[in-house]
Motif scaffolding. Structure first.
Motif, mmCIF file in Angstrom:
data_model
loop_
_atom_site.group_PDB
_atom_site.id
_atom_site.type_symbol
_atom_site.label_atom_id
_atom_site.label_comp_id
_atom_site.label_asym_id
_atom_site.label_seq_id
_atom_site.Cartn_x
_atom_site.Cartn_y
_atom_site.Cartn_z
ATOM 1 N N ASP A 1 22.947 14.380 -23.961
ATOM 2 C CA ASP A 1 22.529 13.132 -23.300
ATOM 3 C C ASP A 1 21.730 13.393 -22.023
ATOM 4 O OD1 ASP A 1 23.655 11.549 -25.173
ATOM 5 O OD2 ASP A 1 25.433 11.010 -23.996
ATOM 6 N N ALA A 2 21.938 14.580 -21.429
ATOM 7 C CA ALA A 2 21.286 14.865 -20.140
ATOM 8 C C ALA A 2 19.983 15.647 -20.310
ATOM 9 C CB ALA A 2 22.249 15.624 -19.236
ATOM 10 N N GLU A 3 19.448 15.649 -21.525
ATOM 11 C CA GLU A 3 18.245 16.460 -21.773
ATOM 12 C C GLU A 3 17.076 16.055 -20.876
ATOM 13 O OE1 GLU A 3 18.884 19.116 -23.294
ATOM 14 O OE2 GLU A 3 16.839 19.885 -23.139
ATOM 15 N N ASN A 4 16.923 14.754 -20.628
ATOM 16 C CA ASN A 4 15.837 14.304 -19.734
ATOM 17 C C ASN A 4 15.998 14.870 -18.322
ATOM 18 O OD1 ASN A 4 14.292 12.814 -21.505
ATOM 19 N ND2 ASN A 4 15.377 10.882 -21.091
ATOM 20 N N LEU A 5 17.243 14.946 -17.864
ATOM 21 C CA LEU A 5 17.483 15.483 -16.516
ATOM 22 C C LEU A 5 17.232 16.995 -16.482
ATOM 23 C CD1 LEU A 5 20.647 13.482 -15.310
ATOM 24 C CD2 LEU A 5 18.272 13.168 -14.606
ATOM 25 N N ARG A 6 17.554 17.672 -17.590
ATOM 26 C CA ARG A 6 17.221 19.108 -17.666
ATOM 27 C C ARG A 6 15.705 19.295 -17.637
ATOM 28 N NH1 ARG A 6 21.169 18.778 -21.566
ATOM 29 N NH2 ARG A 6 23.187 19.405 -20.694
ATOM 30 N N ASP A 7 15.004 18.476 -18.426
ATOM 31 C CA ASP A 7 13.534 18.556 -18.432
ATOM 32 C C ASP A 7 12.969 18.308 -17.036
ATOM 33 O OD1 ASP A 7 13.419 19.129 -21.098
ATOM 34 O OD2 ASP A 7 12.937 17.086 -21.745
ATOM 35 N N LEU A 8 13.574 17.348 -16.331
ATOM 36 C CA LEU A 8 13.092 17.043 -14.978
ATOM 37 C C LEU A 8 13.238 18.256 -14.070
ATOM 38 C CD1 LEU A 8 12.087 14.856 -12.921
ATOM 39 C CD2 LEU A 8 14.488 14.573 -12.294
ATOM 40 N N TYR B 1 0.837 -1.212 0.000
ATOM 41 C CA TYR B 1 0.000 0.000 0.000
ATOM 42 C C TYR B 1 0.869 1.258 0.000
ATOM 43 C CZ TYR B 1 -3.643 3.206 1.816
ATOM 44 O OH TYR B 1 -4.538 4.240 1.996
ATOM 45 N N ALA B 2 1.924 1.231 0.802
ATOM 46 C CA ALA B 2 2.772 2.428 0.968
ATOM 47 C C ALA B 2 3.670 2.686 -0.236
ATOM 48 C CB ALA B 2 3.635 2.282 2.229
ATOM 49 N N THR B 3 3.830 1.690 -1.090
ATOM 50 C CA THR B 3 4.748 1.855 -2.223
ATOM 51 C C THR B 3 4.021 2.089 -3.544
ATOM 52 O OG1 THR B 3 4.904 -0.561 -2.216
ATOM 53 C CG2 THR B 3 6.779 0.651 -1.330
ATOM 54 N N VAL B 4 2.712 2.336 -3.470
ATOM 55 C CA VAL B 4 1.939 2.633 -4.685
ATOM 56 C C VAL B 4 1.936 4.145 -4.913
ATOM 57 C CG1 VAL B 4 -0.398 2.687 -5.645
ATOM 58 C CG2 VAL B 4 0.460 0.595 -4.583
ATOM 59 N N GLY B 5 2.081 4.532 -6.170
ATOM 60 C CA GLY B 5 1.924 5.947 -6.527
ATOM 61 C C GLY B 5 3.167 6.777 -6.288
ATOM 62 N N GLY B 6 2.975 8.071 -6.337
ATOM 63 C CA GLY B 6 4.121 8.976 -6.195
ATOM 64 C C GLY B 6 4.650 9.388 -7.556
ATOM 65 N N LYS B 7 5.431 10.437 -7.525
ATOM 66 C CA LYS B 7 5.939 10.981 -8.799
ATOM 67 C C LYS B 7 7.126 10.185 -9.334
ATOM 68 C CE LYS B 7 6.193 15.007 -6.719
ATOM 69 N NZ LYS B 7 5.250 14.802 -5.576
ATOM 70 N N ARG B 8 7.793 9.450 -8.464
ATOM 71 C CA ARG B 8 8.951 8.612 -8.847
ATOM 72 C C ARG B 8 10.104 9.446 -9.396
ATOM 73 N NH1 ARG B 8 7.226 4.644 -5.715
ATOM 74 N NH2 ARG B 8 5.665 3.260 -6.635
ATOM 75 N N VAL B 9 10.251 10.653 -8.849
ATOM 76 C CA VAL B 9 11.355 11.521 -9.273
ATOM 77 C C VAL B 9 12.697 10.856 -8.963
ATOM 78 C CG1 VAL B 9 12.517 13.718 -8.798
ATOM 79 C CG2 VAL B 9 10.026 13.643 -9.057
ATOM 80 N N ARG B 10 12.793 10.235 -7.775
ATOM 81 C CA ARG B 10 14.065 9.612 -7.377
ATOM 82 C C ARG B 10 14.408 8.429 -8.292
ATOM 83 N NH1 ARG B 10 10.987 11.691 -3.885
ATOM 84 N NH2 ARG B 10 11.737 13.075 -2.217
ATOM 85 N N ALA B 11 13.398 7.625 -8.601
ATOM 86 C CA ALA B 11 13.630 6.489 -9.507
ATOM 87 C C ALA B 11 14.071 6.985 -10.883
ATOM 88 C CB ALA B 11 12.355 5.659 -9.637
ATOM 89 N N PHE B 12 13.447 8.055 -11.336
ATOM 90 C CA PHE B 12 13.805 8.646 -12.637
ATOM 91 C C PHE B 12 15.268 9.099 -12.624
ATOM 92 C CE2 PHE B 12 13.993 12.161 -15.700
ATOM 93 C CZ PHE B 12 13.316 11.630 -16.792
ATOM 94 N N LEU B 13 15.695 9.718 -11.526
ATOM 95 C CA LEU B 13 17.100 10.140 -11.398
ATOM 96 C C LEU B 13 18.037 8.938 -11.516
ATOM 97 C CD1 LEU B 13 16.873 12.710 -8.437
ATOM 98 C CD2 LEU B 13 17.366 13.231 -10.836
ATOM 99 N N VAL B 14 17.672 7.845 -10.856
ATOM 100 C CA VAL B 14 18.501 6.637 -10.926
ATOM 101 C C VAL B 14 18.585 6.129 -12.363
ATOM 102 C CG1 VAL B 14 18.639 4.192 -10.279
ATOM 103 C CG2 VAL B 14 18.043 5.912 -8.547
ATOM 104 N N MET B 15 17.435 6.010 -13.012
ATOM 105 C CA MET B 15 17.414 5.423 -14.356
ATOM 106 C C MET B 15 18.208 6.287 -15.345
ATOM 107 S SD MET B 15 15.744 2.690 -13.666
ATOM 108 C CE MET B 15 15.508 1.922 -15.257
#
Lengths: 287, 287
Positions: free
Chosen positions: A271-278, A34-48
């Motif tokens: 290459d870092a365009e996604n991180l700039r967009d973030l 339950y606690a791990t559903v949802g969220g913006k996943r900004v941190r996961a995006f940074l990792v990927m």
């Protein structure tokens, strides 16, 4: 970037669900799910994105992305407890202790922290040295030197005899939000054994921009969209970027940090365009 | 064995104090230090003896011993919280949330779990592969597959419509106490890459003997000596080895497990005499 974020959300959720599904059936397991559903996943995006920039494939990056989101979920579950921020709404749903019980929320948070460390031991991430570099940096970021220290300062400020000043708020937020942002953004470099300094600078600025945006949303945001209560900081008389700088001043400060964050990405070129967009996304978001 | 236990106590306390002293000065750090003082250090003793049996020197074993005690301290701090067992006395002192606050106790427990994982990354322990074997086994033992699962079952039993039966109590205690005992006893074999099965069997039996002795002390013990409240289980109508087997039956069961534990040590011959003494000590202790 939005499409990429959606892809990351789906992959990370599947990884978390898979890890939690292996646990014995219990209310504890249900509360963790339950606690791990949802969220913006900004941190996961940074990792990927950090892993992609360092030539680490998505299969190796996913347990790391899931680990930072498990850790973040634990921190939210504990922060929302009655003895802490006493929140009843999170990601548009009742908080974990409201949905289950305080005891279950404490234990689910505890076990989510363990799960985060467990995920970082996954063999698929890389060789033993690479995983240990991650584990050491992670422990440094999320404990009494980093995230938990920041949360403790945040709680202590509530009963202090004067509100925090701007330097203190920045220091607190660099720990509370920034440390895990930093780990996430540097994770690819840590696995690859490369230079993590530019991504560290990016994350430091991004974390502050993100927190300023959070403070702004607490004033201007819509509960329907943010999925959490708004107006809480002001009601509690808490020092925030908005209370210290004013709404327009806070917005300008956030833009300044976004510029700092995108500048830090220069070594990576296009290459870092996604991180700039973030970085631009974190201050434009309404959720 | 008593002299050896005292030596381990001193060494482990110094290691914990050293690790906590590097943290930024704060109430959080003080609460972590407070929560890690005292205790019987049975888990640390298991680590030190397991390492000695596998030719791992004390300098390499100490961070592992400190890690299991930091983890144990976190579990006690959270178990004692009002939403959990609601205890006010531990190791002869006010519990962490009584001494500080609930928020500080939650955060100190959280940071102690992080510290435990951090200690297991210490380079002095061994090569990266050895440390990863430890980290994986530790995460398996202390999370929602092990210790936290056991604690969640213990809490759930309080509001269940019937008390647990003997098989359920054993299963719960194998997780709640046994999993960390098992990790501690097997740690030397994990570092050395040797066969951990005999020490695993020893720890499984030892953990149950230890828990039965705890249940007996809750009935016959002296608060002055145990440093914690007694009579709590009975007052709560909780199923324990004593409520299920009677006092004499529980004592006989404890002796049976001690015999099982010492039998498991046969492969180690006289080298395991300290561990045999420990097994006898856990049921003879009055603290």
């Amino acid at each position: 970037m939005q499409a990429r974020l959606e892809e990351v959300k789906t992959q990370v959720q599947a990884t978390l669900d898979g890890a939690i599904a292996t646990l014995p059936e219990s209310e504890l397991r249900d509360a963790m799910a339950y606690a791990t559903v949802g969220g913006k996943r900004v941190r996961a995006f940074l990792v990927m994105e950090s892993c992609r920039l360092h030539g680490i494939d998505a299969r190796a990056a996913l347990p790391v992305a899931a680990a930072v989101e498990a850790l973040h979920a634990y921190s939210l579950v504990h922060d929302d407890l009655p003895a802490m921020d006493d929140d009843d709404l999170r990601r548009g749903m009742p908080t974990c202790h409201v949905q289950w019980s305080e005891a279950t929320a404490i234990l689910a948070g505890d076990a989510l922290q363990t799960l985060a460390f467990q995920l970082l031991t996954s063999e698929v991430i890389g060789d033993a040295e690479a995983r240990l570099r991650l584990l050491r940096a992670f422990a440094e970021a999320v404990g009494a030197n980093g995230m938990v220290w920041g949360q403790a300062q945040d709680i202590a400020a509530e009963t202090a005899d004067r509100p925090l000043d701007l330097a203190e708020v920045k220091r607190l937020q660099r720990a509370k939000t920034g440390a895990l942002f930093g780990f996430s953004a540097m994770s690819g470099a840590l696995i690859a054994g490369g230079d993590s300094a530019p991504l560290g600078r990016y994350a430091k600025a991004l974390g502050l921009a993100f927190q300023i945006a959070d403070d702004i949303l607490d004033v201007t945001g819509d509960e329907e969209l943010t999925g959490k209560r708004v107006g809480k900081d002001d009601a509690a008389g808490k020092a925030t970027f908005v209370s210290l700088l004013g709404l327009e001043g806070a917005k300008a400060e956030a833009r300044r940090y976004v510029a700092k964050a995108t500048d830090a990405l220069n070594p990576y070129g296009e290459d870092a365009e996604n991180l700039r967009d973030l970085a631009r996304f974190v201050i434009e978001r309404d959720t």
